[in-house]
Design an enzyme around this catalytic site. Structure first.
Site, PDB file in Angstrom:
ATOM      1  N   ASP A  54       1.068 -12.608   9.779  1.00 42.93           N
ATOM      2  CA  ASP A  54       1.907 -12.691  10.970  1.00 42.93           C
ATOM      3  C   ASP A  54       1.712 -14.015  11.691  1.00 42.93           C
ATOM      4  OD1 ASP A  54       3.189 -10.277  10.688  1.00 42.93           O
ATOM      5  OD2 ASP A  54       1.719  -9.157  11.876  1.00 42.93           O
TER       6      ASP A  54
ATOM      7  N   ARG B 100       0.834  -1.197   0.000  1.00 45.50           N
ATOM      8  CA  ARG B 100       0.000   0.000   0.000  1.00 45.50           C
ATOM      9  C   ARG B 100       0.874   1.255   0.000  1.00 45.50           C
ATOM     10  NH1 ARG B 100      -5.242   0.388   3.724  1.00 45.50           N
ATOM     11  NH2 ARG B 100      -5.697  -1.293   2.284  1.00 45.50           N
TER      12      ARG B 100
ATOM     13  N   THR C 145      -0.843   7.647  -1.154  1.00 42.99           N
ATOM     14  CA  THR C 145      -2.144   7.507  -1.818  1.00 42.99           C
ATOM     15  C   THR C 145      -3.023   6.445  -1.157  1.00 42.99           C
ATOM     16  OG1 THR C 145      -1.372   5.814  -3.373  1.00 42.99           O
ATOM     17  CG2 THR C 145      -1.033   8.125  -3.991  1.00 42.99           C
TER      18      THR C 145
ATOM     19  N   ASP D 106      -3.866 -10.691  12.276  1.00 43.87           N
ATOM     20  CA  ASP D 106      -3.132 -10.610  11.016  1.00 43.87           C
ATOM     21  C   ASP D 106      -2.761 -12.013  10.560  1.00 43.87           C
ATOM     22  OD1 ASP D 106      -0.728 -10.449   9.219  1.00 43.87           O
ATOM     23  OD2 ASP D 106      -1.041  -8.296   9.513  1.00 43.87           O
TER      24      ASP D 106
END
Length: 209
Positions: free
Chosen positions: A203, A104, A108, A200
């Site tokens: 993870d 990401r 933006t 997550d």
């Protein structure tokens, strides 16, 4: 509008419940994701076409059904999608595997492709895009967009857990792509994590947290 298939099979739900628990360790988490992916692909592939083929058993000749149509391609979204690959290839060993890596952009906030390696004949295959968590839907939508930009048209999205926000995003951006999930959870929290979710997935899968 694309369809959403939520699998309520008791084995899938039982194994997913163990994965959700915070005390479940990396080894067990990895094994359970592998097992659930194998159980899910049984249903994801339910409508694949078959054709009659004549074979000879030890007793006599007979006509049986065998897979026909487009071959399968498996496209995990790095990195967590890797945890679903082995379970699927256990059932579909001839499937070819591609990879899509996204990050990401901090300014933006849009997904950016940093890696994409697909089978040479990806456009001729039925592609299963894999990612355990469908949260905002941004990464999955971008990955599907990257595939379409390369000429791929037969795409299915396979997730372990989805949030309504992610499903809505995929249906808006890619109304031709059906979504297959083991569970539809409540919503996203302020940090973009699925509630109740399982944390997550990357993870927990790779032991990096």
């Amino acid at each position: 509008m694309s369809k959403v298939y939520v699998f309520d099979h008791p084995l899938i739900q039982h194994k997913l419940s163990i994965m959700r628990q915070k005390e479940t360790g990396t080894k067990q988490f990895r094994e359970l994701l592998d097992e659930i992916a194998m159980l899910m692909v049984y249903e994801v592939s339910r409508d694949l076409p078959v054709e009659p083929v004549e074979i000879e058993t030890p007793i006599q000749k007979t006509t049986v059904n065998m897979l026909a149509g487009k071959p399968i391609g498996i496209i995990p979204i790095l990195r967590a999608g890797l945890g679903m690959v082995d379970g699927i290839t256990n059932l579909i060993p001839n499937a070819k595997i591609g990879h899509i890596g996204l990050y990401r952009d901090p300014e933006t906030l849009q997904p950016v492709e940093y890696y994409c390696k697909l089978p040479e004949d990806a456009t001729e295959r039925e592609l299963f895009v894999l990612d355990p968590m469908l949260a905002t839907g941004g990464s999955a939508s971008a990955a599907i967009g990257f595939l379409k930009a390369r000429g791929c048209t037969h795409i299915r999205l396979v997730n372990l857990i989805a949030a309504p926000e992610g499903v809505e995003r995929i249906q808006k951006d890619h109304p031709d792509v059906n979504i297959y999930v083991a569970a539809m959870d409540e919503r996203l929290n302020d940090h973009g994590y699925i509630i109740p979710g399982l944390g997550d997935a990357g993870d927990r899968l790779f032991g990096t947290k």
